[in-house]
Design an enzyme around this catalytic site. Structure first.
Site, short mmCIF file in Angstrom:
data_model
loop_
_atom_site.label_atom_id
_atom_site.label_comp_id
_atom_site.label_asym_id
_atom_site.label_seq_id
_atom_site.Cartn_x
_atom_site.Cartn_y
_atom_site.Cartn_z
N GLY A 158 4.95 -6.04 -0.10
CA GLY A 158 5.66 -4.77 -0.08
C GLY A 158 4.81 -3.70 0.56
N ARG A 159 5.25 -2.45 0.41
CA ARG A 159 4.53 -1.34 1.05
C ARG A 159 3.15 -1.14 0.42
NH1 ARG A 159 8.10 3.73 -1.35
NH2 ARG A 159 7.73 3.31 -3.55
N TYR A 160 2.99 -1.60 -0.83
CA TYR A 160 1.72 -1.43 -1.53
C TYR A 160 0.68 -2.47 -1.11
CZ TYR A 160 3.87 -5.29 -3.96
OH TYR A 160 4.49 -6.49 -4.22
N VAL A 163 1.33 -9.78 -3.26
CA VAL A 163 1.19 -10.42 -4.57
C VAL A 163 0.97 -11.91 -4.34
CG1 VAL A 163 2.25 -10.93 -6.79
CG2 VAL A 163 2.67 -8.72 -5.71
N LYS A 176 -2.21 -8.89 -7.64
CA LYS A 176 -1.63 -7.87 -6.78
C LYS A 176 -2.77 -7.27 -5.96
CE LYS A 176 1.44 -3.84 -7.11
NZ LYS A 176 2.16 -2.94 -8.06
N ASP A 277 9.32 4.98 -11.50
CA ASP A 277 9.80 4.13 -10.40
C ASP A 277 10.45 2.87 -10.96
OD1 ASP A 277 10.29 3.45 -7.76
OD2 ASP A 277 8.32 2.52 -7.44
#
Length: 453
Positions: A158-160, A163, A176, A277
């Site tokens: 994802g954008r972060y 995983v 993560k 979120d």
């Protein structure tokens, strides 16, 4: 300009003679040499002045070199100072989350630097050996565990960051790995997960957090329990539910949110926490059919005792599709903690809608779709959401078939009370949990009656 004769005479050594006579002219000193008998008797040295063209050129060159080198030197010094300060601040932040916390909790004995041994223990053993406060493992054990993990396969991105499924002494864990630009999310999650009494069956189980170096690159790791069913978002796309499975998922999500929202008082208490979120991608499905809430990188904490609101320093914002109308309208009171809890409840209502659509009644279940799938693009902008949610005051549509099912009708009523336009009119997470538990109890009772018949 006045000139004074400082020294006059003969050199005693040939080497000294060569060194002195080769001295270049300077603004304040001039050396004149000669090599015949009594030649220096009537010599009167003359200093070069600024008006001397040769001296002027030399002086300009010297100044040019100084002007060119000075800024570069200053930049090098400033860069070195900035790096040293950044490293110092980074160490301080790590201490904030780790060693100091362990000393306070008794996880590290300062005298002999003893930490709980990893050895052949299972992860559950390590958790049980910790202080029992309900927070993470002692910091030194976290680092030991993190550096013994083998990454097996990537299971999400994802954008972060990414995983991965990893393994520690034969046990599966989720790793993560944050992007370097999302360092503040990593720090925030580490801080929140290490909060005393945060451990709960419906909050993702935290194991360790570490900053590690892999392939000459610094990586930020957050290690948690591994759940093979993945996110609720993925689970719902491939799975239909009966009413009992739906209620189990819904009750556990509400239970996790209530645990976050509630403040627990005492010497080892817990601040109230708002998620900020909440969405189906940030909820994981466990093997026992319950859910657990994950991704606390945007969470905000509040303590009634000090009346302080800890927003953290993460500039990230929540997911636009799940944003409450007051956020889209930019009229939310950011100084009031209840405002953040009401935003969570609005998002909870949308998640319940996603779950209920996959519940079968009369042999029918809707295809999985995200909230507002029929009125906004796949990656909506603020303006897209504002027009639908604020100006149009639209909410996700309720399928007609729900009206013929008692449980789905009750779920529809509950979610509508979660996404009221007026934040103060929305239910609290605790009220949602109690209502869902009551619905679940009714279902179980009906099931028992049918079995008796």
């Amino acid at each position: 300009m006045f000139c004074f004769l400082l020294f006059q005479g003969c050199f005693g050594q040939e080497e000294q003679s060569r060194m002195s006579c080769n001295t270049p002219d300077q603004p304040t000193v001039n050396v004149v040499c000669c090599d015949y008998e009594m030649c220096n008797k009537n010599i009167t040295p003359t200093l070069r002045t600024d008006s001397d063209p040769t001296f002027a050129v030399d002086n300009e060159l010297t100044q040019l070199v100084i002007y060119a080198v000075s800024p570069i030197g200053a930049l090098i010094i400033l860069a070195a100072a900035a790096i040293l300060i950044a490293r110092f601040m980074h160490k301080r932040r790590l201490q904030r989350y780790g060693y100091q916390r362990d000393v306070e909790r008794g996880g590290v004995h300062v005298g002999d630097m003893h930490a709980y041994p990893a050895g052949d223990n299972t992860l559950q053993d390590l958790v049980d050996q910790s202080s029992g406060s309900g927070s993470g493992l002692p910091f030194l054990v976290q680092r030991t565990v993190a550096r013994q993990i083998t990454l097996v396969e990537q299971i999400g991105k994802g954008r972060y960051g990414e995983v991965w499924r990893g393994q520690w002494q034969g046990e599966n864990v989720a790793v993560k790995i944050f992007n370097s630009r999302d360092e503040k999310s990593w720090f925030r999650e580490t801080e929140i997960y290490n909060t005393v009494l945060l451990r709960h069956e419906n909050i993702l189980g935290f194991i360790a957090s570490d900053m590690t170096s892999r392939n000459s690159c610094t990586q930020l790791w957050l290690i948690t329990h591994y759940h093979e069913y993945g996110s609720l978002y993925d689970f719902l796309q491939r799975t239909t539910l009966d009413a009992h499975r739906m209620m189990k998922l819904a009750c556990s999500i509400a239970g996790g949110l209530v645990h976050l929202h509630v403040e627990i008082f005492g010497t080892q208490g817990k601040p109230a926490i708002a998620h900020r979120d909440l969405k189906s991608k940030n909820i994981l499905v466990k093997s026992n059919g319950q859910c657990c809430i994950a991704d606390l990188g945007l969470a905000v904490m509040h303590s009634q005792a000090t009346d302080t609101l800890d927003l953290g320093s993460n500039p990230r914002v929540g997911t636009k599709r799940y944003m409450a109308p007051e956020l889209l309208e930019e009229i939310m009171n950011y100084e009031c903690f209840d405002s953040y809890k009401r935003v969570d409840v609005y998002a909870l209502g949308l998640v319940l809608w996603e779950v209920a659509r996959r519940c079968t009644s009369g042999g029918i279940a809707e295809e999985y779709k995200p909230p507002y799938y029929d009125v906004v693009p796949s990656d909506p902008s603020y303006e897209d959401m504002r027009k639908v949610v604020v100006e149009g005051q639209q909410r996700p549509s309720i399928p007609n078939r729900w009206s013929s099912d008692q449980t789905l009708t009750a779920m529809a009523k509950l979610m509508r009370e979660c996404w009221y336009h007026n934040p103060a009119a929305r239910l609290t997470a605790l009220r949602v949990k109690k209502t869902l538990n009551k619905l679940q109890a009714s279902l179980e009772k009906m099931k028992e009656l049918k079995q008796d018949v």
